[in-house]
Design a protein around this motif. Structure first.
Motif, PDB file in Angstrom:
ATOM      1  N   ALA A  70     -18.277   9.599  11.539  1.00 38.39           N
ATOM      2  CA  ALA A  70     -17.779  10.123  10.262  1.00 38.39           C
ATOM      3  C   ALA A  70     -16.300  10.489  10.379  1.00 38.39           C
ATOM      4  O   ALA A  70     -15.520  10.228   9.454  1.00 38.39           O
ATOM      5  N   TYR A  71     -15.908  11.058  11.510  1.00 37.72           N
ATOM      6  CA  TYR A  71     -14.502  11.376  11.742  1.00 37.72           C
ATOM      7  C   TYR A  71     -13.657  10.105  11.751  1.00 37.72           C
ATOM      8  O   TYR A  71     -12.577  10.068  11.157  1.00 37.72           O
ATOM      9  N   LEU A  72     -14.149   9.053  12.407  1.00 32.80           N
ATOM     10  CA  LEU A  72     -13.404   7.792  12.438  1.00 32.80           C
ATOM     11  C   LEU A  72     -13.240   7.200  11.043  1.00 32.80           C
ATOM     12  O   LEU A  72     -12.173   6.689  10.698  1.00 32.80           O
ATOM     13  N   PHE A  73     -14.294   7.259  10.230  1.00 34.26           N
ATOM     14  CA  PHE A  73     -14.189   6.772   8.857  1.00 34.26           C
ATOM     15  C   PHE A  73     -13.122   7.538   8.089  1.00 34.26           C
ATOM     16  O   PHE A  73     -12.306   6.952   7.376  1.00 34.26           O
ATOM     17  N   ALA A  74     -13.136   8.863   8.207  1.00 33.93           N
ATOM     18  CA  ALA A  74     -12.140   9.675   7.505  1.00 33.93           C
ATOM     19  C   ALA A  74     -10.738   9.385   8.032  1.00 33.93           C
ATOM     20  O   ALA A  74      -9.777   9.282   7.259  1.00 33.93           O
ATOM     21  N   LEU A  75     -10.603   9.213   9.340  1.00 35.74           N
ATOM     22  CA  LEU A  75      -9.302   8.928   9.937  1.00 35.74           C
ATOM     23  C   LEU A  75      -8.745   7.595   9.434  1.00 35.74           C
ATOM     24  O   LEU A  75      -7.590   7.512   9.028  1.00 35.74           O
ATOM     25  N   PHE A  76      -9.574   6.560   9.402  1.00 36.70           N
ATOM     26  CA  PHE A  76      -9.104   5.263   8.924  1.00 36.70           C
ATOM     27  C   PHE A  76      -8.831   5.280   7.423  1.00 36.70           C
ATOM     28  O   PHE A  76      -7.933   4.580   6.944  1.00 36.70           O
ATOM     29  N   ALA A  77      -9.572   6.096   6.668  1.00 38.03           N
ATOM     30  CA  ALA A  77      -9.291   6.225   5.236  1.00 38.03           C
ATOM     31  C   ALA A  77      -7.926   6.871   5.024  1.00 38.03           C
ATOM     32  O   ALA A  77      -7.158   6.446   4.148  1.00 38.03           O
ATOM     33  N   VAL A  78      -7.602   7.875   5.819  1.00 38.26           N
ATOM     34  CA  VAL A  78      -6.305   8.544   5.699  1.00 38.26           C
ATOM     35  C   VAL A  78      -5.188   7.592   6.115  1.00 38.26           C
ATOM     36  O   VAL A  78      -4.147   7.509   5.437  1.00 38.26           O
ATOM     37  N   ILE A  79      -5.371   6.871   7.201  1.00 32.88           N
ATOM     38  CA  ILE A  79      -4.332   5.935   7.641  1.00 32.88           C
ATOM     39  C   ILE A  79      -4.137   4.836   6.597  1.00 32.88           C
ATOM     40  O   ILE A  79      -3.006   4.465   6.273  1.00 32.88           O
ATOM     41  N   GLY A  80      -5.233   4.327   6.035  1.00 26.71           N
ATOM     42  CA  GLY A  80      -5.114   3.328   4.965  1.00 26.71           C
ATOM     43  C   GLY A  80      -4.401   3.872   3.751  1.00 26.71           C
ATOM     44  O   GLY A  80      -3.591   3.177   3.127  1.00 26.71           O
ATOM     45  N   ASP A  81      -4.684   5.124   3.412  1.00 25.56           N
ATOM     46  CA  ASP A  81      -4.017   5.736   2.261  1.00 25.56           C
ATOM     47  C   ASP A  81      -2.536   5.947   2.530  1.00 25.56           C
ATOM     48  O   ASP A  81      -1.714   5.790   1.626  1.00 25.56           O
ATOM     49  N   LEU A  82      -2.189   6.289   3.755  1.00 26.67           N
ATOM     50  CA  LEU A  82      -0.767   6.459   4.091  1.00 26.67           C
ATOM     51  C   LEU A  82      -0.001   5.168   3.842  1.00 26.67           C
ATOM     52  O   LEU A  82       1.103   5.184   3.285  1.00 26.67           O
ATOM     53  N   PHE A  83      -0.570   4.048   4.242  1.00 31.43           N
ATOM     54  CA  PHE A  83       0.140   2.786   4.075  1.00 31.43           C
ATOM     55  C   PHE A  83       0.023   2.237   2.654  1.00 31.43           C
ATOM     56  O   PHE A  83       0.785   1.370   2.262  1.00 31.43           O
ATOM     57  N   ARG A  84      -0.927   2.728   1.872  1.00 33.14           N
ATOM     58  CA  ARG A  84      -1.078   2.308   0.481  1.00 33.14           C
ATOM     59  C   ARG A  84      -0.118   3.052  -0.434  1.00 33.14           C
ATOM     60  O   ARG A  84       0.244   2.562  -1.503  1.00 33.14           O
ATOM     61  N   ASP A  85       0.312   4.233  -0.022  1.00 31.64           N
ATOM     62  CA  ASP A  85       1.182   5.069  -0.845  1.00 31.64           C
ATOM     63  C   ASP A  85       2.619   4.558  -0.768  1.00 31.64           C
ATOM     64  O   ASP A  85       3.278   4.659   0.261  1.00 31.64           O
ATOM     65  N   HIS A  86       3.113   4.013  -1.875  1.00 33.86           N
ATOM     66  CA  HIS A  86       4.465   3.466  -1.912  1.00 33.86           C
ATOM     67  C   HIS A  86       5.516   4.528  -2.247  1.00 33.86           C
ATOM     68  O   HIS A  86       6.704   4.287  -2.094  1.00 33.86           O
ATOM     69  N   LYS A  87       5.070   5.689  -2.716  1.00 32.34           N
ATOM     70  CA  LYS A  87       6.016   6.752  -3.068  1.00 32.34           C
ATOM     71  C   LYS A  87       6.439   7.572  -1.852  1.00 32.34           C
ATOM     72  O   LYS A  87       7.484   8.199  -1.870  1.00 32.34           O
ATOM     73  N   LEU A  88       5.614   7.564  -0.806  1.00 36.09           N
ATOM     74  CA  LEU A  88       5.902   8.358   0.386  1.00 36.09           C
ATOM     75  C   LEU A  88       6.911   7.625   1.271  1.00 36.09           C
ATOM     76  O   LEU A  88       6.779   6.434   1.531  1.00 36.09           O
TER      77      LEU A  88
END
Length: 144
Positions: free
Chosen positions: A35-53
């Motif tokens: 579950a931690y790995l899923f959350a970690l990969f979701a956060v990393i994916g979101d970091l690279f999906r965010d074009h405003k950051l």
């Protein structure tokens, strides 16, 4: 002194229920880790999906995820969780639109034009397969 007596493991067999709860404990920890790995990969994916950051802020988040992973993951989910959901919904919407346009382009290529449908119906009428009323109904349907 025998060799067997000299080597002790410090573990005493506790019967079936002792080993059963050990297995349950291991499964619990495996579940938490996955579950931690899923959350970690979701956060990393979101970091690279965010074009405003900014790219530097992305690097800072990644560095903190490497060195203080659990705390950084919780802080990220609390601080940026709402935006994470919005970016995920926007991406799903874009994928749905792309899929719909692809399906329409493929379906439009195989659909016959109204003139083709009327010509087919006329050939069926000339061959005697359908009646004049059925031909008129097909013609009306093809013309919309």
């Amino acid at each position: 002194m025998r060799l067997i007596d000299a080597v002790t493991t410090g573990y005493e067999y506790q019967g079936f229920w002792g080993s059963f709860w050990d297995i349950i404990w291991w499964f619990l920890w495996i579940f938490v880790f996955i579950a931690y790995l899923f959350a970690l990969f979701a956060v990393i994916g979101d970091l690279f999906r965010d074009h405003k950051l900014n790219g530097w802020w992305k690097a800072v988040w990644i560095i903190f995820l490497i060195f203080v992973p659990f705390l950084t993951l919780l802080v990220y989910l609390i601080a940026r969780g709402n935006g994470m959901a919005q970016r995920g919904a926007a991406q799903a919407k874009e994928l749905k639109a792309a899929q719909d346009s692809y399906i329409k382009s493929v379906a439009a290529g195989s659909a016959a034009s109204p003139a083709d449908e009327i010509a087919k119906a006329k050939s069926l009428l000339d061959a005697g397969t359908i009646t004049q009323a059925e031909y008129d109904a097909l013609k009306t349907k093809a013309l919309g």
